[in-house]
Design a protein around this motif. Structure first.
Motif, PDB file in Angstrom:
ATOM      1  N   VAL A  32      90.982 -10.355  -5.973  1.00 46.36           N
ATOM      2  CA  VAL A  32      90.564 -10.213  -7.373  1.00 46.36           C
ATOM      3  C   VAL A  32      89.423  -9.203  -7.476  1.00 46.36           C
ATOM      4  O   VAL A  32      89.430  -8.325  -8.345  1.00 46.36           O
ATOM      5  N   ILE A  33      88.454  -9.311  -6.579  1.00 44.93           N
ATOM      6  CA  ILE A  33      87.314  -8.381  -6.599  1.00 44.93           C
ATOM      7  C   ILE A  33      87.786  -6.960  -6.311  1.00 44.93           C
ATOM      8  O   ILE A  33      87.403  -6.014  -7.013  1.00 44.93           O
ATOM      9  N   LYS A  34      88.641  -6.799  -5.289  1.00 44.54           N
ATOM     10  CA  LYS A  34      89.131  -5.465  -4.929  1.00 44.54           C
ATOM     11  C   LYS A  34      89.939  -4.832  -6.061  1.00 44.54           C
ATOM     12  O   LYS A  34      89.838  -3.636  -6.301  1.00 44.54           O
ATOM     13  N   GLU A  35      90.735  -5.645  -6.760  1.00 42.06           N
ATOM     14  CA  GLU A  35      91.536  -5.119  -7.872  1.00 42.06           C
ATOM     15  C   GLU A  35      90.646  -4.746  -9.059  1.00 42.06           C
ATOM     16  O   GLU A  35      90.922  -3.784  -9.764  1.00 42.06           O
ATOM     17  N   THR A  36      89.585  -5.512  -9.270  1.00 39.75           N
ATOM     18  CA  THR A  36      88.685  -5.275 -10.399  1.00 39.75           C
ATOM     19  C   THR A  36      87.714  -4.137 -10.113  1.00 39.75           C
ATOM     20  O   THR A  36      87.333  -3.400 -11.028  1.00 39.75           O
ATOM     21  N   ALA A  37      87.328  -4.004  -8.853  1.00 44.44           N
ATOM     22  CA  ALA A  37      86.360  -2.966  -8.444  1.00 44.44           C
ATOM     23  C   ALA A  37      86.918  -2.212  -7.241  1.00 44.44           C
ATOM     24  O   ALA A  37      86.433  -2.352  -6.120  1.00 44.44           O
ATOM     25  N   PRO A  38      87.966  -1.399  -7.460  1.00 45.28           N
ATOM     26  CA  PRO A  38      88.639  -0.747  -6.327  1.00 45.28           C
ATOM     27  C   PRO A  38      87.751   0.212  -5.523  1.00 45.28           C
ATOM     28  O   PRO A  38      88.036   0.470  -4.360  1.00 45.28           O
ATOM     29  N   ASP A  39      86.674   0.708  -6.124  1.00 43.08           N
ATOM     30  CA  ASP A  39      85.785   1.627  -5.413  1.00 43.08           C
ATOM     31  C   ASP A  39      84.658   0.910  -4.669  1.00 43.08           C
ATOM     32  O   ASP A  39      83.868   1.553  -3.975  1.00 43.08           O
ATOM     33  N   ALA A  40      84.581  -0.391  -4.824  1.00 44.04           N
ATOM     34  CA  ALA A  40      83.519  -1.153  -4.162  1.00 44.04           C
ATOM     35  C   ALA A  40      83.739  -1.159  -2.650  1.00 44.04           C
ATOM     36  O   ALA A  40      84.870  -1.080  -2.161  1.00 44.04           O
ATOM     37  N   ILE A  41      82.649  -1.259  -1.931  1.00 46.32           N
ATOM     38  CA  ILE A  41      82.670  -1.281  -0.468  1.00 46.32           C
ATOM     39  C   ILE A  41      82.465  -2.714   0.003  1.00 46.32           C
ATOM     40  O   ILE A  41      81.581  -3.417  -0.492  1.00 46.32           O
ATOM     41  N   GLU A  42      83.290  -3.112   0.956  1.00 45.43           N
ATOM     42  CA  GLU A  42      83.184  -4.447   1.546  1.00 45.43           C
ATOM     43  C   GLU A  42      82.229  -4.429   2.728  1.00 45.43           C
ATOM     44  O   GLU A  42      82.235  -3.488   3.504  1.00 45.43           O
ATOM     45  N   LYS A  43      81.476  -5.504   2.847  1.00 48.04           N
ATOM     46  CA  LYS A  43      80.640  -5.677   4.028  1.00 48.04           C
ATOM     47  C   LYS A  43      80.222  -7.136   4.119  1.00 48.04           C
ATOM     48  O   LYS A  43      80.510  -7.928   3.227  1.00 48.04           O
ATOM     49  N   ILE A  44      79.565  -7.457   5.209  1.00 45.46           N
ATOM     50  CA  ILE A  44      78.954  -8.769   5.360  1.00 45.46           C
ATOM     51  C   ILE A  44      77.463  -8.571   5.143  1.00 45.46           C
ATOM     52  O   ILE A  44      76.847  -7.709   5.767  1.00 45.46           O
ATOM     53  N   SER A  45      76.897  -9.353   4.232  1.00 43.08           N
ATOM     54  CA  SER A  45      75.463  -9.316   3.978  1.00 43.08           C
ATOM     55  C   SER A  45      75.013 -10.758   3.793  1.00 43.08           C
ATOM     56  O   SER A  45      75.705 -11.538   3.128  1.00 43.08           O
ATOM     57  N   TYR A  46      73.887 -11.118   4.386  1.00 37.93           N
ATOM     58  CA  TYR A  46      73.423 -12.516   4.373  1.00 37.93           C
ATOM     59  C   TYR A  46      74.497 -13.448   4.944  1.00 37.93           C
ATOM     60  O   TYR A  46      74.643 -14.580   4.516  1.00 37.93           O
ATOM     61  N   GLN A  47      75.307 -12.939   5.872  1.00 33.43           N
ATOM     62  CA  GLN A  47      76.407 -13.672   6.498  1.00 33.43           C
ATOM     63  C   GLN A  47      77.446 -14.157   5.487  1.00 33.43           C
ATOM     64  O   GLN A  47      78.097 -15.180   5.679  1.00 33.43           O
ATOM     65  N   MET A  48      77.597 -13.386   4.397  1.00 31.91           N
ATOM     66  CA  MET A  48      78.592 -13.687   3.372  1.00 31.91           C
ATOM     67  C   MET A  48      79.405 -12.442   3.055  1.00 31.91           C
ATOM     68  O   MET A  48      78.872 -11.328   3.130  1.00 31.91           O
ATOM     69  N   PRO A  49      80.665 -12.626   2.650  1.00 33.53           N
ATOM     70  CA  PRO A  49      81.423 -11.488   2.148  1.00 33.53           C
ATOM     71  C   PRO A  49      80.698 -10.894   0.942  1.00 33.53           C
ATOM     72  O   PRO A  49      80.267 -11.624   0.033  1.00 33.53           O
ATOM     73  N   THR A  50      80.551  -9.582   0.956  1.00 33.25           N
ATOM     74  CA  THR A  50      79.776  -8.876  -0.061  1.00 33.25           C
ATOM     75  C   THR A  50      80.516  -7.630  -0.491  1.00 33.25           C
ATOM     76  O   THR A  50      81.154  -6.968   0.325  1.00 33.25           O
ATOM     77  N   PHE A  51      80.411  -7.324  -1.770  1.00 32.78           N
ATOM     78  CA  PHE A  51      80.941  -6.070  -2.294  1.00 32.78           C
ATOM     79  C   PHE A  51      79.784  -5.305  -2.910  1.00 32.78           C
ATOM     80  O   PHE A  51      78.963  -5.885  -3.628  1.00 32.78           O
ATOM     81  N   THR A  52      79.729  -4.012  -2.609  1.00 34.41           N
ATOM     82  CA  THR A  52      78.684  -3.161  -3.166  1.00 34.41           C
ATOM     83  C   THR A  52      79.321  -1.985  -3.893  1.00 34.41           C
ATOM     84  O   THR A  52      80.397  -1.512  -3.525  1.00 34.41           O
ATOM     85  N   LEU A  53      78.650  -1.545  -4.933  1.00 37.40           N
ATOM     86  CA  LEU A  53      79.041  -0.356  -5.682  1.00 37.40           C
ATOM     87  C   LEU A  53      77.778   0.093  -6.404  1.00 37.40           C
ATOM     88  O   LEU A  53      77.334  -0.574  -7.331  1.00 37.40           O
ATOM     89  N   HIS A  54      77.166   1.157  -5.899  1.00 34.02           N
ATOM     90  CA  HIS A  54      75.871   1.590  -6.431  1.00 34.02           C
ATOM     91  C   HIS A  54      74.870   0.438  -6.343  1.00 34.02           C
ATOM     92  O   HIS A  54      74.146   0.162  -7.291  1.00 34.02           O
ATOM     93  N   GLY A  55      74.884  -0.248  -5.229  1.00 34.14           N
ATOM     94  CA  GLY A  55      74.030  -1.423  -5.032  1.00 34.14           C
ATOM     95  C   GLY A  55      74.879  -2.678  -4.937  1.00 34.14           C
ATOM     96  O   GLY A  55      76.113  -2.630  -5.013  1.00 34.14           O
ATOM     97  N   ASN A  56      74.216  -3.798  -4.770  1.00 32.60           N
ATOM     98  CA  ASN A  56      74.904  -5.073  -4.650  1.00 32.60           C
ATOM     99  C   ASN A  56      75.744  -5.355  -5.895  1.00 32.60           C
ATOM    100  O   ASN A  56      75.292  -5.154  -7.012  1.00 32.60           O
ATOM    101  N   LEU A  57      76.977  -5.787  -5.677  1.00 28.84           N
ATOM    102  CA  LEU A  57      77.861  -6.147  -6.785  1.00 28.84           C
ATOM    103  C   LEU A  57      77.970  -7.670  -6.843  1.00 28.84           C
ATOM    104  O   LEU A  57      77.466  -8.291  -7.768  1.00 28.84           O
ATOM    105  N   VAL A  58      78.616  -8.271  -5.838  1.00 30.30           N
ATOM    106  CA  VAL A  58      78.745  -9.731  -5.745  1.00 30.30           C
ATOM    107  C   VAL A  58      78.850 -10.150  -4.281  1.00 30.30           C
ATOM    108  O   VAL A  58      79.284  -9.372  -3.428  1.00 30.30           O
ATOM    109  N   HIS A  59      78.484 -11.402  -4.040  1.00 33.61           N
ATOM    110  CA  HIS A  59      78.705 -12.075  -2.757  1.00 33.61           C
ATOM    111  C   HIS A  59      79.539 -13.324  -3.076  1.00 33.61           C
ATOM    112  O   HIS A  59      79.487 -13.835  -4.192  1.00 33.61           O
ATOM    113  N   PHE A  60      80.218 -13.842  -2.058  1.00 33.82           N
ATOM    114  CA  PHE A  60      80.846 -15.155  -2.203  1.00 33.82           C
ATOM    115  C   PHE A  60      80.856 -15.827  -0.834  1.00 33.82           C
ATOM    116  O   PHE A  60      80.717 -15.163   0.196  1.00 33.82           O
TER     117      PHE A  60
END
Length: 126
Positions: A32-60
């Motif tokens: 859902v996140i990838k479809e909504t924010a296709p340009d966002a970058i995936e990474k692990i931050s704070y040991q959680m799945p994280t998406f960034t786009l011009h800064g932090n977007l969301v974690h889950f």
């Protein structure tokens, strides 16, 4: 004795550590996140799945009884009414595992966060 801290190499690695029914939920949230924010970058931050786009977007993250979703305080405030049925704090929300996951709401929050981050970048350029 000190317990070894779990570290995750990727979102795939994170998701793989959970039972299959939780993996399915986490994978769908990721999709859902990838479809909504296709340009966002995936990474692990704070040991959680994280998406960034011009800064932090969301974690889950998955917990024993809920999925934690972290769209920053602005992401919570913008959807206060819709999120009022869930437990949460300043920048987090808990989606119980014993209820249907609100994927459409997650998408709306991510869309809001993308617009917010893009606006910040545009405002800095002015």
């Amino acid at each position: 004795m000190v317990e070894a801290k779990i570290t995750y190499e990727s979102i795939d690695d994170y998701i793989s550590k959970f039972p299959s029914e939780i993996q399915e939920i986490l994978s769908t949230i990721r999709k859902v996140i990838k479809e909504t924010a296709p340009d966002a970058i995936e990474k692990i931050s704070y040991q959680m799945p994280t998406f960034t786009l011009h800064g932090n977007l969301v974690h889950f993250a998955a917990f024993k009884n809920h999925i934690g979703f972290y769209p920053t305080p602005n992401g919570i405030d913008a959807f206060k009414e819709e999120l009022s049925v869930y437990k949460g704090a300043k920048g987090s929300i808990q989606f119980p595992l014993n209820q249907p996951m609100p994927y459409e709401l997650i998408s709306k929050i991510v869309k809001f966060r993308v617009a917010e981050n893009i606006k910040k970048v545009e405002d800095k350029r002015k």
